[in-house]
Structure formats: structure tokens, C-alpha cells
Design an enzyme around this catalytic site. Structure first.
Site, PDB file in Angstrom:
ATOM      1  N   ALA A  10       0.822  -1.210   0.000  1.00 36.46           N
ATOM      2  CA  ALA A  10       0.000   0.000   0.000  1.00 36.46           C
ATOM      3  C   ALA A  10       0.859   1.263   0.000  1.00 36.46           C
ATOM      4  CB  ALA A  10      -0.930   0.002   1.207  1.00 36.46           C
ATOM      5  N   SER A  34       2.703  -9.543  -0.672  1.00 38.07           N
ATOM      6  CA  SER A  34       1.611  -9.068  -1.517  1.00 38.07           C
ATOM      7  C   SER A  34       0.914 -10.282  -2.087  1.00 38.07           C
ATOM      8  CB  SER A  34       2.142  -8.179  -2.645  1.00 38.07           C
ATOM      9  OG  SER A  34       1.120  -7.873  -3.582  1.00 38.07           O
ATOM     10  N   ARG A  35      -0.325 -10.115  -2.505  1.00 37.91           N
ATOM     11  CA  ARG A  35      -0.999 -11.216  -3.200  1.00 37.91           C
ATOM     12  C   ARG A  35      -0.445 -11.389  -4.607  1.00 37.91           C
ATOM     13  NH1 ARG A  35      -5.627  -9.098  -0.160  1.00 37.91           N
ATOM     14  NH2 ARG A  35      -6.258 -10.685   1.360  1.00 37.91           N
ATOM     15  N   TYR A  56       0.106 -13.330   2.076  1.00 40.84           N
ATOM     16  CA  TYR A  56       0.250 -12.847   3.440  1.00 40.84           C
ATOM     17  C   TYR A  56       0.509 -14.010   4.401  1.00 40.84           C
ATOM     18  CZ  TYR A  56      -2.076  -8.749   1.404  1.00 40.84           C
ATOM     19  OH  TYR A  56      -2.419  -7.681   0.614  1.00 40.84           O
ATOM     20  N   HIS A  77      -8.453  -4.821   8.655  1.00 40.09           N
ATOM     21  CA  HIS A  77      -7.514  -4.651   9.756  1.00 40.09           C
ATOM     22  C   HIS A  77      -7.718  -5.669  10.877  1.00 40.09           C
ATOM     23  CE1 HIS A  77      -6.360  -0.190   8.776  1.00 40.09           C
ATOM     24  NE2 HIS A  77      -5.955  -1.058   7.875  1.00 40.09           N
ATOM     25  N   LYS A  95      -4.282   3.009  11.395  1.00 33.93           N
ATOM     26  CA  LYS A  95      -5.573   3.437  11.933  1.00 33.93           C
ATOM     27  C   LYS A  95      -6.593   3.520  10.799  1.00 33.93           C
ATOM     28  CE  LYS A  95      -5.320   7.241   9.756  1.00 33.93           C
ATOM     29  NZ  LYS A  95      -6.350   7.496   8.688  1.00 33.93           N
ATOM     30  N   ASP A 175     -11.222   7.804   8.647  1.00 31.87           N
ATOM     31  CA  ASP A 175      -9.939   8.215   8.083  1.00 31.87           C
ATOM     32  C   ASP A 175      -9.288   9.346   8.862  1.00 31.87           C
ATOM     33  OD1 ASP A 175      -7.820   8.203   6.223  1.00 31.87           O
ATOM     34  OD2 ASP A 175      -8.751   9.808   5.072  1.00 31.87           O
TER      35      ASP A 175
END
Length: 328
Positions: A10, A34-35, A56, A77, A95, A175
Site C-alpha cells: 500500500a 503481496s498477493r 500474506y 484490519h 488506523k 480516516d
């Protein structure tokens, strides 16, 4: 040295957190997952990271890491924090770590049964500017604190951005609404009792794009607004009987201005400016996390504190549906 694995490629990891970990004194990135193995290898090569994984699960099973940093979409998350903890890894998760306060109970249970460190990545709590605000308030620099005012806004109408996708945990409150709340709680050591709020949703995306909030802390109030479709602005002001503290660019100093605060006395006859150049809050966050994971007793954001912060966000959503106060 604490060895980190990064769970996904990300943007926040690529641009901010991985460079910060690599720059830290007591931790290092040793794996990227990563996938898509090619993407993992590309990012690993960019940062001279020795290991890349195409899933993962494979990275979590590896003995090449001690801890994971999770910058996945918000809706994932809780799932991956629990999986990482159950794999015996310490977890630093972006977060918000959850979208409901009661979801954090499962994280606390996973932390405790695996005896690992799990913490939410609130970089502001490690920033020198916020440490200074806390010490000034504790020293009575502005007398009795009466009111805190805040704002955090940006403009984003990208339909493909996770912040505008409800299924991925998008929305303004998850966010950025978490920042005025965590910073206020951090510097005052107090919890809000009740909330009033107004929230607006985007008719196309379905996500919350604007909130105006009033939080009652008993002997002082916090009022703030956040928005994902307004001109970019950040500010936090702590107003007391003997003066006020203005934090000029409280959350993203590199993008919103200098990382500094101004302390002004009651009569505006004297002010002091405290600047914190190159504070590197993500580096400090990584070092504090690593130190705590290595048993050094360093202060980090606990899951118990994260649950209290999420209770505020939950209460804002509930208060937005009624006219009047909503208990936290």
C-alpha cells in the site's frame, strides 16, 4: 533489532512507513508480502529488503520476521491483526484498527493469548509537537483549559480510492475524524462524556464526507469539523483562561505546513513559537513500537486506548442520527 514484515504494498507503506522503519535505530524491514509476488519483489528490491512473499499467510509463517506492519484497507484490519498475532508476530496496524469499538475486544484477546504487542499506528502520539502540547498543558501554561477547536479537511472524489468505498471501510470519520479525538485524549488524559454531531454522506459513494462535532469532556469542550470534500486545512487550538496554544499543522506537517505550535498569553502581549524541524514522526513511531516489542517499556498506544477512541467515533455516528446529546 526488530525485524518487520510489511503486509501489502500500500501507498502509505511505500512512501512513509517503510522508509521510516529503514531509517530507524532499532528495527528493519526484512520482508514484503503481496498477493502479487511480482509487486512484492518490486517493492522489496526498491528498499533492499531480502525477502518477498506472494501471500500474506506465507510471510506470517516465516521466521524471517518478528513483527508486521499492516496498511491494508480498513475493513481488513481486524482479520489480519488477529491472524498476525496468532502467528506469534507483534503488530503495528494502521488506523483505524477497527470500525466498531467492540471489534477491538477480539484484538485484545488475540494479543493476550499470544503474548505479543498489538498497537494502532497513531504517529501523532510520537511527534515532538504533540509531546510539547501535553507538557505545556500539564505545566498550566494556559491556565485552566476551557475549549479545544480543530479542523482536518481534504478534497478527494476519486471513486477508486478506498476512502470513498464503504465496503473497504471508507469515510471521513474513520480516516481523519480519529485525529482530533486521539490527539485531544493524548494531551489531556481525559475522555469525553457525551457527543453532539451532524454528519453528511455523499449521495454517490455512500460514505460520510463531512462531520461537525461537539464533545463534552466535563470541564472543557472539544469542537471540530472534518471533511473529505473541502479545501485542505488542518489546525488544533487549545484555549485556556491564561492563554492558548495553536498547533499550526497538527497531523500532516509535511503537506499542510510547518510542524510548530504557538503559545500566546492572555493579553496577546507575548507569544512563543516552538518549531520541530525534521521530527520524522513515522520513524519515532517505528522506534517506539520496536522498543516496546523488545521489552523496553516504551509508551505506545494500547488497544484499550484504541477502544476508547473508537467509542468516540461510534458515538459521533449515533449522535448524527438524533437531535441532542449522545453518551459515549
Amino acid at each position: 533489532m526488530l525485524r518487520f514484515g510489511i503486509l501489502s504494498t500500500a501507498k502509505i507503506g511505500r512512501e512513509l512507513v517503510v522508509p521510516a522503519i529503514q531509517d530507524a535505530e532499532n528495527c528493519v524491514v526484512t520482508a514484503i508480502a503481496s498477493r502479487d509476488l511480482a509487486r512484492a519483489r518490486e517493492m522489496a528490491d526498491r528498499f533492499s529488503v531480502p525477502h518477498a512473499f506472494g501471500s500474506y499467510e506465507e510471510m506470517l509463517a516465516s521466521d524471517t520476521i518478528d513483527a508486521v506492519y499492516i496498511p491494508l484497507p480498513t475493513s481488513q484490519h481486524v482479520e489480519w491483526t488477529i491472524k498476525a498475532a496468532d502467528a506469534g508476530k507483534h503488530v503495528l496496524c494502521e488506523k483505524p484498527i477497527a470500525l466498531k469499538a467492540d471489534e477491538i475486544d477480539g484484538l485484545i484477546a488475540a494479543r493476550d493469548r499470544n503474548k505479543v504487542l498489538v498497537t494502532e499506528a497513531y504517529m501523532v502520539t510520537y511527534a515532538p509537537v504533540w509531546q510539547k502540547v501535553r507538557s505545556l498543558l500539564a505545566a498550566g501554561a494556559i491556565g485552566r483549559l476551557r475549549h479545544i477547536q480543530g479542523a482536518f479537511t481534504y478534497f478527494n472524489r476519486d471513486a477508486g480510492n478506498m476512502r470513498n468505498i464503504p465496503e473497504l471501510g471508507g469515510g471521513g470519520l474513520p480516516d481523519i475524524g480519529v485525529y482530533p479525538t486521539i490527539s485531544t485524549r493524548f494531551v489531556t488524559g481525559r475522555e469525553p462524556l457525551r457527543i453532539q454531531a451532524v454528519t453528511e454522506h455523499d449521495p454517490e459513494f455512500g460514505t460520510d464526507i463531512y462531520s461537525s462535532v461537539k464533545a463534552d469532556f466535563g470541564d472543557f469542550e472539544l469542537t471540530f469539523y472534518i471533511a473529505t470534500q473541502m479545501a485542505a486545512r488542518q489546525v488544533m487550538v487549545f484555549h485556556g483562561t491564561d492563554g492558548f496554544i495553536e498547533v499550526k499543522s497538527p497531523f500532516n506537517a509535511d503537506r499542510y505546513g510547518a510542524e510548530e505550535l504557538e503559545l500566546t498569553n492572555r493579553g496577546h502581549s507575548e507569544s512563543q513559537i516552538f518549531r520541530f524541524p525534521d521530527s520524522r514522526q513515522y520513524k519515532r513511531e517505528a522506534e517506539a513500537f520496536a522498543s516496546a516489542a523488545l521489552g523496553k517499556g516504551t509508551e505506545v498506544v494500547t488497544l484499550e486506548s484504541s477502544k476508547l477512541n473508537q467509542k468516540v467515533i461510534d458515538a459521533i455516528y449515533r449522535a448524527s442520527e438524533k437531535d441532542g446529546w449522545e453518551p459515549v
